[in-house]
Design a protein around this motif. Structure first.
Motif, PDB file in Angstrom:
ATOM      1  N   UNK A  41       0.856  -1.187   0.000  1.00 27.73           N
ATOM      2  CA  UNK A  41       0.000   0.000   0.000  1.00 27.73           C
ATOM      3  C   UNK A  41       0.892   1.236   0.000  1.00 27.73           C
ATOM      4  N   UNK A  42       0.555   2.208  -0.856  1.00 26.75           N
ATOM      5  CA  UNK A  42       1.332   3.453  -0.935  1.00 26.75           C
ATOM      6  C   UNK A  42       0.989   4.338   0.265  1.00 26.75           C
ATOM      7  N   UNK A  52      -5.338   6.652  -0.198  1.00 26.01           N
ATOM      8  CA  UNK A  52      -5.525   5.297   0.324  1.00 26.01           C
ATOM      9  C   UNK A  52      -7.022   5.021   0.448  1.00 26.01           C
ATOM     10  N   UNK A  53      -7.438   3.857  -0.008  1.00 28.76           N
ATOM     11  CA  UNK A  53      -8.848   3.490   0.106  1.00 28.76           C
ATOM     12  C   UNK A  53      -9.160   3.072   1.534  1.00 28.76           C
ATOM     13  N   UNK A  54     -10.439   3.040   1.851  1.00 31.97           N
ATOM     14  CA  UNK A  54     -10.857   2.605   3.186  1.00 31.97           C
ATOM     15  C   UNK A  54     -10.426   1.166   3.438  1.00 31.97           C
ATOM     16  N   UNK A  57      -6.717   1.223   4.259  1.00 34.17           N
ATOM     17  CA  UNK A  57      -6.520   1.761   5.604  1.00 34.17           C
ATOM     18  C   UNK A  57      -6.939   0.735   6.657  1.00 34.17           C
ATOM     19  N   UNK A  58      -8.031   0.023   6.392  1.00 34.95           N
ATOM     20  CA  UNK A  58      -8.482  -1.018   7.312  1.00 34.95           C
ATOM     21  C   UNK A  58      -7.505  -2.170   7.413  1.00 34.95           C
ATOM     22  N   UNK A  59      -6.885  -2.512   6.284  1.00 37.20           N
ATOM     23  CA  UNK A  59      -5.889  -3.587   6.316  1.00 37.20           C
ATOM     24  C   UNK A  59      -4.693  -3.194   7.162  1.00 37.20           C
TER      25      UNK A  59
END
Length: 100
Positions: A41-42, A52-54, A57-59
């Motif tokens: 993830x960047x 960053x997608x939700x 971010x959750x991961x």
């Protein structure tokens, strides 16, 4: 005046001369950055990271907080169970022998 000495290190400059410069430790990346790198993830420390997608971010958060949350839940369950046993023991002590 500050009498503390700053640690120095010897380096060779571009001109080939030896110089003493202040020693600085390299910055360590945050735990979130380490997890993000592992997940591909960047993520940039200290930035907004709005791209960053939700899910991403959750991961990252799941890897960071998941084990901690599981431990906190286990501790809470243990404390609740211990408190329940303590209350039962107090109730039993308060109960007269003839009612047991």
């Amino acid at each position: 005046m500050d009498d503390r000495r700053v640690p120095t290190v010897n380096v060779i400059g571009a001109d080939g001369k030896l110089r003493q410069v202040p020693w600085t430790a390299p910055e360590k990346p945050s735990a979130a950055k380490l997890v993000a790198d592992r997940l591909g993830v960047a993520y940039t420390d200290g930035a907004q990271n709005g791209a960053i997608t939700a899910k991403e971010a959750g991961e990252i958060g799941g890897h960071l907080g998941g084990p901690m949350v599981a431990k906190l839940v286990a501790l809470a369950k243990r404390d609740l169970a211990h408190g329940h046993v303590e209350r039962l023991m107090q109730k039993q002590k308060a109960t007269p022998e003839s009612r047991l």
